[in-house]
Design a protein around this motif. Structure first.
Motif, short mmCIF file in Angstrom:
data_model
loop_
_atom_site.label_atom_id
_atom_site.label_comp_id
_atom_site.label_asym_id
_atom_site.label_seq_id
_atom_site.Cartn_x
_atom_site.Cartn_y
_atom_site.Cartn_z
N ALA A 60 0.84 -1.20 0.00
CA ALA A 60 0.00 0.00 0.00
C ALA A 60 0.88 1.25 0.00
O ALA A 60 1.94 1.28 0.63
CB ALA A 60 -0.91 -0.02 1.21
N LYS A 61 0.41 2.29 -0.70
CA LYS A 61 1.22 3.50 -0.86
C LYS A 61 0.83 4.61 0.10
O LYS A 61 1.60 5.54 0.32
CB LYS A 61 1.07 4.02 -2.29
N ASP A 62 -0.37 4.57 0.63
CA ASP A 62 -0.78 5.64 1.55
C ASP A 62 0.25 5.76 2.67
O ASP A 62 0.66 4.75 3.26
CB ASP A 62 -2.16 5.28 2.14
N PRO A 63 0.71 7.00 2.99
CA PRO A 63 1.76 7.16 4.01
C PRO A 63 1.41 6.53 5.36
O PRO A 63 2.29 5.96 6.03
CB PRO A 63 1.89 8.69 4.14
N ALA A 64 0.15 6.59 5.75
CA ALA A 64 -0.24 5.98 7.03
C ALA A 64 -0.09 4.46 6.95
O ALA A 64 0.33 3.81 7.92
CB ALA A 64 -1.68 6.37 7.38
N ALA A 65 -0.41 3.91 5.81
CA ALA A 65 -0.28 2.45 5.63
C ALA A 65 1.18 2.04 5.58
O ALA A 65 1.55 0.98 6.08
CB ALA A 65 -1.00 2.03 4.36
N VAL A 66 2.01 2.87 4.97
CA VAL A 66 3.46 2.58 4.93
C VAL A 66 3.99 2.55 6.36
O VAL A 66 4.73 1.63 6.75
CB VAL A 66 4.21 3.65 4.08
N ALA A 67 3.58 3.53 7.18
CA ALA A 67 4.02 3.57 8.58
C ALA A 67 3.50 2.37 9.36
O ALA A 67 4.21 1.79 10.20
CB ALA A 67 3.55 4.87 9.23
N TRP A 68 2.28 1.97 9.10
CA TRP A 68 1.65 0.81 9.76
C TRP A 68 2.43 -0.47 9.43
O TRP A 68 2.81 -1.23 10.31
CB TRP A 68 0.19 0.75 9.32
N ASN A 69 2.72 -0.68 8.16
CA ASN A 69 3.48 -1.88 7.78
C ASN A 69 4.89 -1.86 8.33
O ASN A 69 5.43 -2.89 8.75
CB ASN A 69 3.51 -2.02 6.25
N LYS A 70 5.49 -0.66 8.38
CA LYS A 70 6.85 -0.53 8.90
C LYS A 70 6.86 -0.88 10.39
O LYS A 70 7.76 -1.57 10.89
CB LYS A 70 7.34 0.90 8.67
N ALA A 71 5.86 -0.41 11.12
CA ALA A 71 5.79 -0.68 12.57
C ALA A 71 5.57 -2.16 12.84
O ALA A 71 6.07 -2.72 13.82
CB ALA A 71 4.67 0.15 13.20
N LEU A 72 4.80 -2.81 11.96
CA LEU A 72 4.49 -4.24 12.15
C LEU A 72 5.67 -5.14 11.80
O LEU A 72 5.85 -6.20 12.41
CB LEU A 72 3.33 -4.64 11.24
N ALA A 73 6.46 -4.70 10.84
CA ALA A 73 7.50 -5.59 10.28
C ALA A 73 8.56 -5.96 11.31
O ALA A 73 8.96 -5.14 12.14
CB ALA A 73 8.14 -4.91 9.08
#
Ligand SMILES: Cc1cc2nc3c(=O)[nH]c(=O)nc-3n(C[C@H](O)[C@H](O)[C@H](O)COP(=O)(O)O)c2cc1C
Length: 184
Positions: A60-73
């Motif tokens: 996903a490209k949405d900045p909030a989604a990028v941050a969400w995936n980064k936090a989960l990874a």
């Protein structure tokens, strides 16, 4: 060491989910060899999913989604803490899961905690059906909290027997993590 993200499934102000997630993380951290951290879904302020391409085809490209995936990874395991909204998981949690890049959860151990006036059984079962789409290791032991007895008077005070449920959940997560680590 098994690292575990404890994810709150509700985002409304005054949510019970924060107290439940903190308690779960505290109990989990009492066990040697695990390190749990709470991730508050509300902190990510995710929009409603409206990506052009499904995350299984491109992140996903949405900045909030990028941050969400980064936090989960990078965690070894995840515990989803879900209330029951209209006999299922909150829309916010389903929406957040829709944003997850599948590789982030692939071959990770997953545990489930539910709470409601019927002890969160329905949203947990729905989560099991949702998460099977991610090739994870969702474990059988789960924690079911009841709003009438574990939140009497609106104060979260879980009955002592839940300690055993959390211990069983952690044991299963650590075992599952050990088995899945070779596949990651
Ligand atoms: C939109 C909505 C729907 C709900 N539906 C149910 C339900 O179907 N069954 C139930 O036992 N509780 C239901 N509840 C009560 C919630 O389980 C309870 O308010 C719980 O504290 C919500 O978790 P939260 O405080 O973390 O948001 C509902 C609450 C909301 C806001």
């Amino acid at each position: 060491m098994t690292t575990i993200a404890v994810i709150t499934g509700s985002v409304r102000p005054g949510r019970a989910g924060s107290a439940v997630a903190r308690w779960i993380a505290e109990k989990v951290n009492e066990v040697d060899g695990v390190d749990a951290r709470v991730l508050e879904l509300a902190d990510f302020d995710l929009p409603v999913f409206a990506e052009e391409v499904p995350p299984m085809m491109a992140p996903a490209k949405d900045p909030a989604a990028v941050a969400w995936n980064k936090a989960l990874a990078g965690f070894d395991a995840y515990i989803f803490v879900t209330p029951e909204y209209n006999h299922s998981v909150p829309g916010a949690l389903k929406n957040a899961i829709d944003f997850i890049t599948p590789s982030v959860l692939a071959n990770r151990a997953i545990g489930l905690v539910g709470y409601s006036y019927s002890a969160g059984h329905r949203p947990i079962e729905h989560l099991r059906a949702i998460l099977v789409n991610f090739t994870t290791g969702v474990v059988g032991p789960q924690v079911n909290l009841h709003l009438a007895t574990d939140f009497a008077g609106g104060v979260f005070a879980p009955a002592a027997f839940h300690d055993g449920e959390v211990a069983a959940l952690v044991k299963a997560l650590v075992a599952q993590d050990g088995a899945l680590a070779a596949l990651r």
